[in-house]
Design a protein around this motif. Structure first.
Motif, PDB file in Angstrom:
ATOM      1  N   HIS A   1       0.832  -1.203   0.000  1.00  0.00           N
ATOM      2  CA  HIS A   1       0.000   0.000   0.000  1.00  0.00           C
ATOM      3  C   HIS A   1       0.873   1.262   0.000  1.00  0.00           C
ATOM      4  CE1 HIS A   1      -3.500  -2.516   0.844  1.00  0.00           C
ATOM      5  NE2 HIS A   1      -2.792  -3.086   1.812  1.00  0.00           N
ATOM      6  N   GLU A   2       0.336   2.307  -0.613  1.00  0.00           N
ATOM      7  CA  GLU A   2       0.978   3.619  -0.582  1.00  0.00           C
ATOM      8  C   GLU A   2       0.093   4.563   0.205  1.00  0.00           C
ATOM      9  OE1 GLU A   2       3.437   5.332  -3.905  1.00  0.00           O
ATOM     10  OE2 GLU A   2       1.722   6.698  -4.018  1.00  0.00           O
ATOM     11  N   LEU A   3       0.668   5.219   1.191  1.00  0.00           N
ATOM     12  CA  LEU A   3      -0.073   6.120   2.061  1.00  0.00           C
ATOM     13  C   LEU A   3       0.440   7.540   1.909  1.00  0.00           C
ATOM     14  CD1 LEU A   3       0.131   3.978   5.342  1.00  0.00           C
ATOM     15  CD2 LEU A   3      -1.674   3.916   3.599  1.00  0.00           C
ATOM     16  N   ARG A   4      -0.460   8.488   2.024  1.00  0.00           N
ATOM     17  CA  ARG A   4      -0.095   9.898   2.042  1.00  0.00           C
ATOM     18  C   ARG A   4      -0.439  10.439   3.423  1.00  0.00           C
ATOM     19  NH1 ARG A   4       1.202  11.409  -3.060  1.00  0.00           N
ATOM     20  NH2 ARG A   4       0.396  10.088  -4.741  1.00  0.00           N
ATOM     21  N   LEU A   5       0.587  10.893   4.121  1.00  0.00           N
ATOM     22  CA  LEU A   5       0.432  11.324   5.506  1.00  0.00           C
ATOM     23  C   LEU A   5       0.955  12.739   5.688  1.00  0.00           C
ATOM     24  CD1 LEU A   5       1.921   8.138   7.243  1.00  0.00           C
ATOM     25  CD2 LEU A   5      -0.491   8.575   6.735  1.00  0.00           C
ATOM     26  N   LYS A   6       0.502  13.375   6.737  1.00  0.00           N
ATOM     27  CA  LYS A   6       1.102  14.613   7.217  1.00  0.00           C
ATOM     28  C   LYS A   6       1.523  14.367   8.658  1.00  0.00           C
ATOM     29  CE  LYS A   6      -0.774  18.254   4.289  1.00  0.00           C
ATOM     30  NZ  LYS A   6      -1.412  19.601   4.277  1.00  0.00           N
ATOM     31  N   VAL A   7       2.815  14.453   8.883  1.00  0.00           N
ATOM     32  CA  VAL A   7       3.378  14.108  10.191  1.00  0.00           C
ATOM     33  C   VAL A   7       4.064  15.341  10.760  1.00  0.00           C
ATOM     34  CG1 VAL A   7       4.929  12.570  11.447  1.00  0.00           C
ATOM     35  CG2 VAL A   7       3.701  11.733   9.426  1.00  0.00           C
ATOM     36  N   SER A   8       3.836  15.592  12.038  1.00  0.00           N
ATOM     37  CA  SER A   8       4.410  16.768  12.691  1.00  0.00           C
ATOM     38  C   SER A   8       5.841  16.494  13.128  1.00  0.00           C
ATOM     39  CB  SER A   8       3.572  17.163  13.912  1.00  0.00           C
ATOM     40  OG  SER A   8       2.290  17.583  13.511  1.00  0.00           O
ATOM     41  N   ARG A   9       6.716  17.419  12.793  1.00  0.00           N
ATOM     42  CA  ARG A   9       8.065  17.375  13.346  1.00  0.00           C
ATOM     43  C   ARG A   9       8.017  17.797  14.807  1.00  0.00           C
ATOM     44  NH1 ARG A   9       9.606  19.870   8.157  1.00  0.00           N
ATOM     45  NH2 ARG A   9      10.891  18.407   6.948  1.00  0.00           N
ATOM     46  N   VAL A  10       8.926  17.259  15.598  1.00  0.00           N
ATOM     47  CA  VAL A  10       9.019  17.593  17.018  1.00  0.00           C
ATOM     48  C   VAL A  10      10.392  18.216  17.272  1.00  0.00           C
ATOM     49  CG1 VAL A  10       7.446  15.737  17.654  1.00  0.00           C
ATOM     50  CG2 VAL A  10       9.919  15.306  17.634  1.00  0.00           C
ATOM     51  N   PRO A  11      10.548  18.973  18.360  1.00  0.00           N
ATOM     52  CA  PRO A  11      11.849  19.620  18.621  1.00  0.00           C
ATOM     53  C   PRO A  11      12.977  18.598  18.725  1.00  0.00           C
ATOM     54  CG  PRO A  11      10.143  20.581  19.987  1.00  0.00           C
ATOM     55  CD  PRO A  11       9.516  19.381  19.331  1.00  0.00           C
ATOM     56  N   LEU A  12      14.124  18.971  18.197  1.00  0.00           N
ATOM     57  CA  LEU A  12      15.313  18.131  18.321  1.00  0.00           C
ATOM     58  C   LEU A  12      15.698  17.991  19.787  1.00  0.00           C
ATOM     59  CD1 LEU A  12      17.467  19.696  15.476  1.00  0.00           C
ATOM     60  CD2 LEU A  12      16.629  17.349  15.488  1.00  0.00           C
ATOM     61  N   PRO A  13      16.240  16.846  20.183  1.00  0.00           N
ATOM     62  CA  PRO A  13      16.727  16.712  21.564  1.00  0.00           C
ATOM     63  C   PRO A  13      17.784  17.759  21.869  1.00  0.00           C
ATOM     64  CG  PRO A  13      16.671  14.586  20.451  1.00  0.00           C
ATOM     65  CD  PRO A  13      16.405  15.616  19.399  1.00  0.00           C
ATOM     66  N   LYS A  14      17.885  18.112  23.127  1.00  0.00           N
ATOM     67  CA  LYS A  14      18.875  19.098  23.548  1.00  0.00           C
ATOM     68  C   LYS A  14      20.279  18.633  23.163  1.00  0.00           C
ATOM     69  CE  LYS A  14      20.498  21.635  27.622  1.00  0.00           C
ATOM     70  NZ  LYS A  14      20.381  21.789  29.094  1.00  0.00           N
ATOM     71  N   ASP A  15      21.058  19.548  22.615  1.00  0.00           N
ATOM     72  CA  ASP A  15      22.443  19.288  22.219  1.00  0.00           C
ATOM     73  C   ASP A  15      22.572  18.249  21.106  1.00  0.00           C
ATOM     74  OD1 ASP A  15      23.344  21.109  24.119  1.00  0.00           O
ATOM     75  OD2 ASP A  15      23.480  19.575  25.671  1.00  0.00           O
ATOM     76  N   TYR A  16      21.483  17.948  20.398  1.00  0.00           N
ATOM     77  CA  TYR A  16      21.518  16.926  19.341  1.00  0.00           C
ATOM     78  C   TYR A  16      22.558  17.266  18.283  1.00  0.00           C
ATOM     79  CZ  TYR A  16      19.563  13.715  15.820  1.00  0.00           C
ATOM     80  OH  TYR A  16      19.375  12.723  14.906  1.00  0.00           O
ATOM     81  N   LEU A  17      22.565  18.525  17.830  1.00  0.00           N
ATOM     82  CA  LEU A  17      23.507  18.909  16.787  1.00  0.00           C
ATOM     83  C   LEU A  17      24.914  19.057  17.343  1.00  0.00           C
ATOM     84  CD1 LEU A  17      21.310  21.481  14.851  1.00  0.00           C
ATOM     85  CD2 LEU A  17      21.897  19.156  14.164  1.00  0.00           C
ATOM     86  N   ALA A  18      25.053  19.405  18.602  1.00  0.00           N
ATOM     87  CA  ALA A  18      26.381  19.531  19.195  1.00  0.00           C
ATOM     88  C   ALA A  18      27.053  18.184  19.377  1.00  0.00           C
ATOM     89  CB  ALA A  18      26.288  20.238  20.550  1.00  0.00           C
ATOM     90  N   MET A  19      26.280  17.096  19.350  1.00  0.00           N
ATOM     91  CA  MET A  19      26.842  15.773  19.575  1.00  0.00           C
ATOM     92  C   MET A  19      27.701  15.301  18.404  1.00  0.00           C
ATOM     93  SD  MET A  19      23.447  14.018  21.170  1.00  0.00           S
ATOM     94  CE  MET A  19      24.077  12.348  21.195  1.00  0.00           C
ATOM     95  N   GLY A  20      27.436  15.810  17.223  1.00  0.00           N
ATOM     96  CA  GLY A  20      28.175  15.316  16.065  1.00  0.00           C
ATOM     97  C   GLY A  20      27.505  14.104  15.470  1.00  0.00           C
ATOM     98  N   ASP A  21      27.858  13.788  14.232  1.00  0.00           N
ATOM     99  CA  ASP A  21      27.206  12.706  13.512  1.00  0.00           C
ATOM    100  C   ASP A  21      27.210  11.401  14.289  1.00  0.00           C
ATOM    101  OD1 ASP A  21      26.702  14.326  11.350  1.00  0.00           O
ATOM    102  OD2 ASP A  21      28.553  13.802  10.315  1.00  0.00           O
ATOM    103  N   TYR A  22      28.378  11.022  14.812  1.00  0.00           N
ATOM    104  CA  TYR A  22      28.505   9.656  15.273  1.00  0.00           C
ATOM    105  C   TYR A  22      27.643   9.361  16.482  1.00  0.00           C
ATOM    106  CZ  TYR A  22      30.346   5.098  16.059  1.00  0.00           C
ATOM    107  OH  TYR A  22      30.435   3.745  16.213  1.00  0.00           O
ATOM    108  N   LEU A  23      27.546  10.289  17.426  1.00  0.00           N
ATOM    109  CA  LEU A  23      26.795  10.008  18.634  1.00  0.00           C
ATOM    110  C   LEU A  23      25.304  10.237  18.462  1.00  0.00           C
ATOM    111  CD1 LEU A  23      29.214  11.316  21.368  1.00  0.00           C
ATOM    112  CD2 LEU A  23      28.898   9.018  20.500  1.00  0.00           C
TER     113      LEU A  23
END
Length: 609
Positions: free
Chosen positions: A365-387
């Motif tokens: 089946h193919e579905l068309r949805l609208k999904v809400s983004r939620v805030p990124l976890p604290k320090d998510y971007l500061a963690m760097g790709d690997y973590l």
């Protein structure tokens, strides 16, 4: 031979560099602090900015800037006035830049460089002089260009060759080698946190600083896969003409990606890397069979995302994920395609904090949805790709028995102090599965590896830089595992995939040397060894793989990774069914190929909390 205990102590620190930098804990030197040497502190002419503005560049100017960048870097690491710290070398670049930009042709620009070098004073005779000992030399300095009179003219070429011939032994102001392991520590490189961008001078400084660090101190220069001179030429207009801070950072990201090192990327600036936004979908994605597949749902029930494990994201905000991956790839440093897609999948759903339209394939089946983004976890971007990525090991404790015949140990929770305890618990089993589809919580190579071998066993060689001959890299003595009791007698199987990186790769490499051991899974991240921090203007930083890591027979691991003995790729069907085909194959290798799949699944599914 290097004694194992000494190497263990060194590596336990060095291999932590990747993780420490990712958390924003600087290694090597503090960011944002000016050097304490008197010559650098006394020169404050450009503390508020270079004063250089560039609005366009023609071909001749780009050629002349390329020569300037190479000569500036050569003098930084070879001229005794500079290598002894007598000049603020960044500011000397700003002093010569205007005349280079105004030079109408190559000859005029070379004449400017000759006068500039003369201003450094005469080159005294060295005593003793450094020599390039070819014994145990893995990589030569790439210095043929200083004898190219068509590029430099006779006078400039002769001056550079004289400087090279009068180089001192082991004298470097801007670089040191870390004790024990030998990864480069880049000293006295101000981060110039307070500079306002655009500033063409500081933007070119960032380019020249980074380009020359790779040229002279990157142990994997020979496997970059790009013509490094052409990269410099291409990025001169891209950096010089960047019109704001965000563009400057994106161009530096693209430059860093050109070395194809998973350790790299502009880790200080992940907030400007596409896709941009402070929210994301509460799911985990993984590229499987060229499709973006949901492999996990974040948060606690109920699931408000309307997505399910095994869903294929056919379109994200109207665009197919493979097309988005191709568009964003230039800003994602990766040693190979598997790890680049790993990191893109980790950030792919990031964007504005609102609803995003999705086209999803769920079974037939193919579905068309609208999904809400939620805030990124604290320090998510500061963690760097690997973590920020999801591990692929089993949930639950570090060690357990999957059956009376099979033991399982995951490196992400294993403790070096418990290595003997693990082996005693596994003593009666036919096989030990070591799961390296994660990042090891501790350095386990010698604590556990010594219990897996019954004789001294070589497992790796390093290459390190040469302070007397920047650009040269030498073979260090091979490393070995020394047997200790209690010895484990069963078969060892190591699990790997694109999550296996740096310390995890090094650990898998060591355990692979155990007689009869097998590596099962798919391509690893291809970035082994300790990591060195590189500070850049504007308070930015990146890291590079700081030592070359090779097998004892000198086969490389950088970009290649730990190649599995038995290749098992993830499948969409397995993800939908919650199965782990890599672990299943390991169980078959230990228990035999005729064991029913229901028995195999029962062993590890029953272990989940």
């Amino acid at each position: 031979m290097i004694h194992a205990a000494t190497v263990q102590a060194c590596l336990a620190f060095a291999l932590l560099a990747c993780v420490s930098v990712a958390y924003g804990k600087p290694t090597g030197q503090a960011s944002g602090r000016n050097p304490s040497k008197a010559a650098l502190d006394a020169d404050q002419q450009f503390d508020k900015g270079s004063g250089i503005a560039i609005h366009k560049l023609d071909g001749a100017q780009i050629e002349n800037l390329l020569t300037l960048g190479k000569v500036w870097g050569f003098l930084k690491y070879y001229d005794p006035t500079v290598t002894s710290g007598q000049r603020q070398w960044d500011y000397e670049l700003f002093r010569v830049l205007p005349a280079i930009l105004e030079a109408p042709d190559r000859a005029s620009a070379n004449a400017v460089l000759v006068r500039w070098i003369d201003g450094l004073g005469p080159v005294p005779r060295c005593s003793p002089c450094a020599q390039l000992d070819r014994h145990d030399l893995q990589l030569h300095p790439d210095l043929g260009w200083i004898a190219d009179t068509r590029l430099l003219g006779k006078t400039l070429s002769r001056k550079l060759q004289r400087i090279h011939g009068q180089r001192r032994v082991g004298t470097q102001f801007y670089v040191a080698l870390a004790p024990g392991v030998g990864y480069p520590v880049f000293k006295h490189e101000p981060s110039y946190d307070d500079i306002h961008f655009p500033d063409a001078g500081f933007q070119l400084l960032a380019l020249f600083r980074y380009w020359n660090i790779i040229e002279y101190w990157y142990p994997d220069r020979d496997v970059i896969g790009e013509d490094w001179d052409k990269v410099l030429a291409a990025f001169i207009p891209r950096l010089a003409l960047a019109r704001d801070s965000a563009t400057y950072q994106l161009q530096m990201m693209a430059l860093i990606a050109e070395i194809h090192d998973t350790h790299a990327n502009l880790r200080s600036s992940l907030d400007v890397r596409p896709p941009v936004g402070h929210c994301h979908l509460p799911v985990r994605l993984r590229f499987v069979q060229h499709q973006a597949v949901v492999t996990g749902i974040d948060g606690t029930p109920p699931n408000t995302s309307m997505l399910e494990v095994g869903d294929v994201i056919a379109k994200l905000d109207g665009r197919p994920p493979p097309a988005l991956a191709r568009e964003w790839a230039p800003y994602y440093a990766g040693s190979n395609e598997a790890v680049r897609l790993r990191d893109i999948a980790t950030y792919m759903t990031r964007g504005p904090c609102d609803e995003v339209p999705l086209t999803v394939r769920r079974g037939d089946h193919e579905l068309r949805l609208k999904v809400s983004r939620v805030p990124l976890p604290k320090d998510y971007l500061a963690m760097g790709d690997y973590l920020a990525i999801a591990f692929h090991d089993l949930p639950g404790p570090a060690f357990r028995l999957l059956s009376p015949e099979v033991a399982y140990l995951k490196l992400s929770a294993a403790k070096a102090s418990k290595a003997t305890e693990y082996i005693k618990q596994a003593a009666a089993t036919k096989g030990l599965i070591i799961d390296a589809r994660n990042y090891p919580s501790e350095f386990m190579v010698f604590a556990l590896g010594s219990l897996l071998v019954d004789r001294p066993t070589l497992f790796a060689r390093f290459t390190v830089g040469d302070l007397s001959n920047p650009g040269a890299f030498r073979w260090a003595p091979p490393l070995m595992l020394e047997p200790k009791a209690p010895h484990y007698h069963g078969r060892v199987v190591i699990l790997v995939d694109e999550v296996t990186q740096s310390r995890a790769e090094y650990t898998a490499m060591a355990f692979r040397a155990v007689p009869g051991a097998l590596v099962v899974g798919s391509t690893t991240a291809g970035a082994d060894g300790s990591a060195s921090r590189v500070t850049l203007p504007g308070g930015l930083f990146t890291i590079i793989s700081g030592v070359g890591v090779f097998y004892p027979d000198r086969r490389p691991t950088q970009r290649v990774g730990i190649v599995p003995d038995v290749v098992v790729e993830p499948t969409m069907a397995a993800i939908r069914d919650g199965r782990d085909p890599v672990l299943e194959e390991a169980l078959r290798l230990i228990l035999g190929p005729t064991l029913p799949i229901s028995s195999i699944e029962g062993m590890y599914r029953s272990q989940s909390p």
